[in-house]
Design a protein around this motif. Structure first.
Motif, PDB file in Angstrom:
ATOM      1  N   THR A   1      -3.200   2.620   8.038  1.00  0.00           N
ATOM      2  CA  THR A   1      -3.180   2.338   6.530  1.00  0.00           C
ATOM      3  C   THR A   1      -3.781   1.117   6.094  1.00  0.00           C
TER       4      THR A   1
ATOM      5  N   ASN B   1      -8.365   3.356   0.850  1.00  0.00           N
ATOM      6  CA  ASN B   1      -7.046   3.868   0.402  1.00  0.00           C
ATOM      7  C   ASN B   1      -6.959   2.989  -0.929  1.00  0.00           C
ATOM      8  N   LYS B   2      -7.035   3.912  -2.135  1.00  0.00           N
ATOM      9  CA  LYS B   2      -7.101   2.949  -3.588  1.00  0.00           C
ATOM     10  C   LYS B   2      -5.637   2.484  -4.035  1.00  0.00           C
ATOM     11  N   ASP B   3      -4.803   3.252  -3.655  1.00  0.00           N
ATOM     12  CA  ASP B   3      -3.234   2.848  -4.045  1.00  0.00           C
ATOM     13  C   ASP B   3      -2.577   1.851  -3.519  1.00  0.00           C
TER      14      ASP B   3
ATOM     15  N   LYS C   1      -7.492   1.035   6.446  1.00  0.00           N
ATOM     16  CA  LYS C   1      -8.079   2.071   5.276  1.00  0.00           C
ATOM     17  C   LYS C   1      -7.987   1.142   3.986  1.00  0.00           C
ATOM     18  N   THR C   2      -6.944   0.375   3.996  1.00  0.00           N
ATOM     19  CA  THR C   2      -6.799  -0.205   2.634  1.00  0.00           C
ATOM     20  C   THR C   2      -8.082  -1.302   2.557  1.00  0.00           C
TER      21      THR C   2
ATOM     22  N   SER D   1       0.727  -1.097  -0.002  1.00  0.00           N
ATOM     23  CA  SER D   1       0.154   0.131  -0.041  1.00  0.00           C
ATOM     24  C   SER D   1       0.856   1.310  -0.015  1.00  0.00           C
TER      25      SER D   1
ATOM     26  N   TYR E   1       1.328   5.743  -0.326  1.00  0.00           N
ATOM     27  CA  TYR E   1       0.574   6.965   0.180  1.00  0.00           C
ATOM     28  C   TYR E   1       1.562   8.081  -0.611  1.00  0.00           C
TER      29      TYR E   1
END
Length: 244
Positions: free
Chosen positions: A56, A65-67, A59-60, A12, A14
């Motif tokens: 993180t 979190n799309k990235d 959120k993923t 993941s 940011y």
């Protein structure tokens, strides 16, 4: 047992700010090759210092979190979230009854009468009476607000929730009550839970297994008893020594 969540080779990222010339900022990797499963009915602890990547990861998994690359396989609907600070996650402009009913309105399965019944039932499940439906978040104590946060996450009957530091803002007595409530809700509704904490003593009380994260890497994972009695990684040993 069947997994309710599978995380495979997850990386993941940011992106920090923007460049001087209007382009994208620096892309930084937060999670590195993360692998684990969560099975139906278990509570899995995720521990590590602040900045280790725990939030993180949450959120993923939640899709916020799309990235990322790798695989996140949900074997139920996407999980609901219990936040660390219920005061900021509960809308102060609305009553508790409205807040609890909103997820049911969005879900669209119940009529107005059924939704109101579900709200009253859920208030009782979390140890609060029907009279709390007319109150507002600022009228409640920290422990009561966290009960409402749990109720809001569970009212649509998900099979999987993520609890992100749900007791860290509470004093020790109230912490114990909220942990007991989470265990009761897990049993009552057959919940699975990813329980995020920096407190290994809290994790020991509630979790079946533990994932230890450092700098975006899961350095160790095991059952609670195995990890606490026979830690393998130096970082796990360091965390346990600090918790004693």
């Amino acid at each position: 047992m069947e997994p309710i969540l599978e995380v495979k080779n997850l990386n993941s990222y940011y992106t920090e700010g923007h460049s001087l010339f209007g382009g994208r900022g620096r892309r930084r990797q937060i999670l590195k090759d993360v692998n684990f499963d969560i099975y139906q009915g278990e509570i899995v602890g995720l521990v590590g210092e602040s900045g280790s990547g725990k939030s993180t990861l949450a959120k993923t998994i939640l899709g916020l979190n799309k990235d990322f690359d790798g695989d996140i396989v949900h074997h139920s609907e996407k999980p609901q979230m219990v936040f660390q600070d219920p005061f900021s996650s509960l809308n102060p402009a609305h009553t508790i009854g409205w807040i609890l009913e909103e997820p049911l309105r969005i879900q669209g399965k119940l009529n107005a009468s059924e939704r109101r019944e579900a709200v009253i039932s859920m208030l009782e499940h979390v140890g609060l009476g029907a009279e709390y439906a007319s109150r507002r978040p600022w009228e409640l104590s920290g422990g009561q607000r966290q009960r409402i946060a749990i109720a809001t996450a569970v009212i649509t009957r998900p099979k999987f929730i993520i609890a992100d530091e749900p007791v860290s803002a509470l004093d020790v007595t109230i912490q114990a009550q909220i942990l007991q409530l989470l265990l009761e809700m897990k049993k009552k509704f057959d919940l699975s839970c990813l329980f995020i904490s920096h407190d290994l003593n809290v994790v020991y009380q509630i979790c079946n297994r533990v994932l230890v994260m450092r700098n975006g890497v899961i350095v160790e994972q095991n059952t609670v008893d195995e990890l606490y009695n026979n830690p393998q990684h130096p970082y796990t040993k360091q965390l346990l020594a600090a918790a004693e």
